[in-house]
Design a protein around this motif. Structure first.
Motif, PDB file in Angstrom:
ATOM      1  N   LEU A  50      -1.854  24.142  11.150  1.00 21.86           N
ATOM      2  CA  LEU A  50      -1.471  22.737  10.994  1.00 21.86           C
ATOM      3  C   LEU A  50      -1.560  22.258   9.547  1.00 21.86           C
ATOM      4  CD1 LEU A  50      -3.037  21.198  14.221  1.00 21.86           C
ATOM      5  CD2 LEU A  50      -0.603  21.368  13.661  1.00 21.86           C
ATOM      6  N   LYS A  51      -2.452  22.830   8.759  1.00 24.18           N
ATOM      7  CA  LYS A  51      -2.557  22.422   7.350  1.00 24.18           C
ATOM      8  C   LYS A  51      -1.335  22.878   6.569  1.00 24.18           C
ATOM      9  CE  LYS A  51      -5.684  22.316   3.390  1.00 24.18           C
ATOM     10  NZ  LYS A  51      -4.589  22.380   2.417  1.00 24.18           N
ATOM     11  N   VAL A  52      -0.948  24.128   6.751  1.00 28.44           N
ATOM     12  CA  VAL A  52       0.245  24.626   6.068  1.00 28.44           C
ATOM     13  C   VAL A  52       1.466  23.824   6.503  1.00 28.44           C
ATOM     14  CG1 VAL A  52       1.803  26.601   5.877  1.00 28.44           C
ATOM     15  CG2 VAL A  52      -0.672  26.947   5.732  1.00 28.44           C
ATOM     16  N   ALA A  53       1.574  23.568   7.802  1.00 27.18           N
ATOM     17  CA  ALA A  53       2.725  22.821   8.316  1.00 27.18           C
ATOM     18  C   ALA A  53       2.727  21.387   7.798  1.00 27.18           C
ATOM     19  CB  ALA A  53       2.702  22.832   9.839  1.00 27.18           C
ATOM     20  N   SER A  54       1.552  20.774   7.767  1.00 25.17           N
ATOM     21  CA  SER A  54       1.459  19.398   7.283  1.00 25.17           C
ATOM     22  C   SER A  54       1.803  19.312   5.799  1.00 25.17           C
ATOM     23  CB  SER A  54       0.045  18.855   7.538  1.00 25.17           C
ATOM     24  OG  SER A  54      -0.074  17.525   7.107  1.00 25.17           O
ATOM     25  N   ASP A  55       1.252  20.242   5.026  1.00 29.03           N
ATOM     26  CA  ASP A  55       1.537  20.252   3.574  1.00 29.03           C
ATOM     27  C   ASP A  55       3.017  20.489   3.296  1.00 29.03           C
ATOM     28  OD1 ASP A  55      -1.141  19.825   3.128  1.00 29.03           O
ATOM     29  OD2 ASP A  55      -1.592  21.904   2.558  1.00 29.03           O
ATOM     30  N   ALA A  56       3.688  21.197   4.204  1.00 31.40           N
ATOM     31  CA  ALA A  56       5.113  21.478   4.031  1.00 31.40           C
ATOM     32  C   ALA A  56       5.997  20.342   4.523  1.00 31.40           C
ATOM     33  CB  ALA A  56       5.473  22.763   4.769  1.00 31.40           C
ATOM     34  N   GLY A  57       5.393  19.284   5.053  1.00 34.36           N
ATOM     35  CA  GLY A  57       6.155  18.124   5.504  1.00 34.36           C
ATOM     36  C   GLY A  57       6.959  18.361   6.771  1.00 34.36           C
ATOM     37  N   LEU A  58       6.444  19.204   7.661  1.00 36.46           N
ATOM     38  CA  LEU A  58       7.184  19.540   8.870  1.00 36.46           C
ATOM     39  C   LEU A  58       7.126  18.462   9.949  1.00 36.46           C
ATOM     40  CD1 LEU A  58       6.269  23.323   9.265  1.00 36.46           C
ATOM     41  CD2 LEU A  58       8.408  22.351   8.420  1.00 36.46           C
ATOM     42  N   PHE A  59       6.227  17.501   9.794  1.00 38.07           N
ATOM     43  CA  PHE A  59       6.066  16.464  10.813  1.00 38.07           C
ATOM     44  C   PHE A  59       6.428  15.096  10.246  1.00 38.07           C
ATOM     45  CE2 PHE A  59       2.768  19.696  11.714  1.00 38.07           C
ATOM     46  CZ  PHE A  59       3.268  20.160  12.918  1.00 38.07           C
ATOM     47  N   SER A  60       6.734  14.177  11.146  1.00 38.45           N
ATOM     48  CA  SER A  60       7.059  12.816  10.730  1.00 38.45           C
ATOM     49  C   SER A  60       6.377  11.807  11.638  1.00 38.45           C
ATOM     50  CB  SER A  60       8.577  12.602  10.774  1.00 38.45           C
ATOM     51  OG  SER A  60       9.063  12.782  12.096  1.00 38.45           O
ATOM     52  N   GLY A  61       6.218  10.599  11.150  1.00 37.06           N
ATOM     53  CA  GLY A  61       5.691   9.508  11.956  1.00 37.06           C
ATOM     54  C   GLY A  61       4.291   9.750  12.474  1.00 37.06           C
ATOM     55  N   GLU A  62       4.083   9.402  13.736  1.00 38.95           N
ATOM     56  CA  GLU A  62       2.765   9.512  14.352  1.00 38.95           C
ATOM     57  C   GLU A  62       2.293  10.964  14.413  1.00 38.95           C
ATOM     58  OE1 GLU A  62       0.510   7.214  18.046  1.00 38.95           O
ATOM     59  OE2 GLU A  62       2.616   7.769  18.246  1.00 38.95           O
ATOM     60  N   ALA A  63       3.239  11.894  14.562  1.00 37.96           N
ATOM     61  CA  ALA A  63       2.875  13.309  14.594  1.00 37.96           C
ATOM     62  C   ALA A  63       2.328  13.769  13.252  1.00 37.96           C
ATOM     63  CB  ALA A  63       4.080  14.150  14.996  1.00 37.96           C
ATOM     64  N   ALA A  64       2.856  13.232  12.169  1.00 31.83           N
ATOM     65  CA  ALA A  64       2.367  13.596  10.833  1.00 31.83           C
ATOM     66  C   ALA A  64       0.913  13.152  10.658  1.00 31.83           C
ATOM     67  CB  ALA A  64       3.248  12.980   9.756  1.00 31.83           C
ATOM     68  N   ALA A 105      14.723  29.149  10.902  1.00 35.17           N
ATOM     69  CA  ALA A 105      14.870  30.019   9.726  1.00 35.17           C
ATOM     70  C   ALA A 105      13.830  29.674   8.664  1.00 35.17           C
ATOM     71  CB  ALA A 105      16.281  29.899   9.167  1.00 35.17           C
ATOM     72  N   ARG A 106      13.615  28.401   8.442  1.00 39.46           N
ATOM     73  CA  ARG A 106      12.622  27.985   7.447  1.00 39.46           C
ATOM     74  C   ARG A 106      11.224  28.408   7.871  1.00 39.46           C
ATOM     75  NH1 ARG A 106      10.796  21.761   6.022  1.00 39.46           N
ATOM     76  NH2 ARG A 106       9.270  22.305   4.406  1.00 39.46           N
ATOM     77  N   LEU A 107      10.920  28.226   9.123  1.00 37.81           N
ATOM     78  CA  LEU A 107       9.588  28.573   9.619  1.00 37.81           C
ATOM     79  C   LEU A 107       9.359  30.082   9.578  1.00 37.81           C
ATOM     80  CD1 LEU A 107       9.445  26.149  12.677  1.00 37.81           C
ATOM     81  CD2 LEU A 107       8.271  25.881  10.502  1.00 37.81           C
ATOM     82  N   GLU A 108      10.369  30.855   9.947  1.00 34.28           N
ATOM     83  CA  GLU A 108      10.237  32.312   9.890  1.00 34.28           C
ATOM     84  C   GLU A 108      10.024  32.788   8.471  1.00 34.28           C
ATOM     85  OE1 GLU A 108      12.689  34.122  13.651  1.00 34.28           O
ATOM     86  OE2 GLU A 108      13.868  33.340  11.985  1.00 34.28           O
TER      87      GLU A 108
END
Length: 434
Positions: A50-64, A105-108
């Motif tokens: 979740l830290k890598v994903a959060s730092d990469a801006g993969l989430f928005s709004g309440e999920a972020a 593709a980005r996630l892979e």
């Protein structure tokens, strides 16, 4: 999600995984190689960082916000956000990880940075436990244990009116894989006039469901049973190790103390209420003649869908079995439908007097035995208080646990037309007393 949710993930190991398909996504705290502990999601054989994903801006709004709150070394801040944030994060995670995701593709390309193998990571306690309460809602266990001491009156009069519980020791709650040392204490063997002092000789396990509290309440306020589900962050497996001989001497009149406070083991992954939604069930009907719960413990919706159909399993792996290359041996197979009180009733009762619950508080259900011997969730029951030994594939016998024994708890939800949802394992090996 509906009970016909058969979406697949682009993470191949998640598809058909017995515990962690796309429909589960439990949360936990892990540490990848040479990195600090942080929040992650179990998906197949991997962990979504979740830290890598959060730092990469993969989430928005309440999920972020939810993802950021889970980036530290505990999930307490995430639990405090409540159900809406949890659902928002789950929805975006499922969209990211499903087959055909526009972000695949980005996630892979992020590879191991985002999805380290679970086998290379260390798992930690999911939250900092402020308080731990162990309930006693397994009615078959209560009957079985009561019969050992009060054959003509196994259940005390209060059992069917009030969810019985006691306050445990939060400081010795530990994550799966942590060794537990045999405790030392006072015991009163039959025929003695004064107690002995030394290692417990009747060490036992207890097969339980663990409940993590999310948003709490203010001191002096109570949580209504209709609102109780909104205060539950998720579920885990829990082994409340018990020194039965110490307990027999000390428990009157105030209940367990040293017999329980030396160790409680929990599984590392927090399975959310959303993941378990397809496996909700009606609370089993009470036996004819049982009293109806008092109004503060009775809610029509909770009675209709407040229970869960979760298969629970306890296994043992002894030192001799490991040396012989034998697989763990099943000791019991039970189910959460053996709970006399629902989780919502436990929350409502715990807070009704104004007790302040806080994010990261932990409840144990109490031992969830079934009505038949093969479903007994403790050795105290399975061996009839130590009178009937259990035979193991190694040729050994057990009445209670011996040093070097490893106890393994597992749980799984299965329903036709829906992927299997599991909890992972809750393991603990017993070390000799010091």
């Amino acid at each position: 999600m509906t009970q016909t949710d058969n979406r697949r993930s682009w993470i191949a190991s998640a598809n058909g995984h017995p515990d962690f398909p796309l429909q589960n996504l439990p949360l936990g705290i892990f540490s990848p190689s040479n990195a600090s502990p942080r929040g992650g999601i179990a998906i197949g054989d991997a962990i979504f960082d979740l830290k890598v994903a959060s730092d990469a801006g993969l989430f928005s709004g309440e999920a972020a916000e939810a993802a950021r709150s889970a980036c530290s070394d505990s999930l307490n801040a995430f639990f405090a956000l409540g159900a809406s944030a949890r659902r928002a994060l789950r929805a975006q995670l499922q969209a990211l990880l499903a087959e055909g995701s526009s972000a695949q593709a980005r996630l892979e390309a992020m590879g191991q940075a985002l999805l380290p193998s679970a086998s290379t990571c260390r798992l930690h306690l999911p939250a900092k436990v402020g308080d731990y309460t162990d309930f006693y809602v397994g009615i078959h266990h209560a009957n079985n244990v009561g019969r050992l001491f009060r054959p003509d009156n196994p259940l005390l009069p209060n059992y069917k009116y009030v969810p019985i519980g006691y306050h445990g020791r939060a400081s010795t709650v530990c994550v799966s894989g942590t060794p537990v040392r045999r405790p030392i204490g006072q015991t009163m063997p039959p025929g003695n006039e004064v107690p002995n002092f030394g290692p417990s000789k009747r060490l036992d396990y207890e097969l339980e469901l663990g409940i993590w509290i999310g948003q709490g309440n203010e001191m002096g306020e109570s949580i209504a049973i209709a609102d109780a589900q909104q205060h539950i962050a998720g579920y885990c497996l829990l082994n409340d190790w018990s020194a039965r001989d110490v307990q027999a001497w000390e428990y009157q009149p105030l209940g367990p103390f040293l017999a329980k406070n030396f160790g409680t083991t929990v599984s590392p992954w927090v399975v959310t209420a959303e993941a378990l939604e397809p496996f909700r069930a009606a609370q089993p009907a009470r036996t004819e003649g049982d009293p109806q719960p008092l109004p503060y413990l009775l809610d029509e919706a909770d009675q209709a869908k407040g229970a869960f159909d979760i298969e629970l399993e306890v296994l043992i792996l002894t030192k001799a079995m490991r040396e012989q290359g034998l697989a763990p041996h099943r000791l019991a197979l039970s189910n959460t439908l053996n709970m006399y009180w629902t989780v919502a009733q436990m929350v409502a009762h715990h807070s009704v007097g104004g007790c302040k619950l806080q994010p990261g508080d932990l409840f144990g259900s109490g031992t969830l035995s079934g009505p038949q011997p093969e479903a007994f969730g403790s050795l105290l029951e399975s061996t009839v208080g130590g009178k009937q030994a259990i035979s193991l594939p190694s040729g050994e016998q057990r009445t209670f646990l011996e040093d070097g024994d490893e106890v393994i708890l597992r749980a799984r939800c299965q329903r036709e037309g829906y992927p299997s949802i599991g909890f992972g394992e809750c393991r603990g090996i017993l070390l000799a007393a010091k």
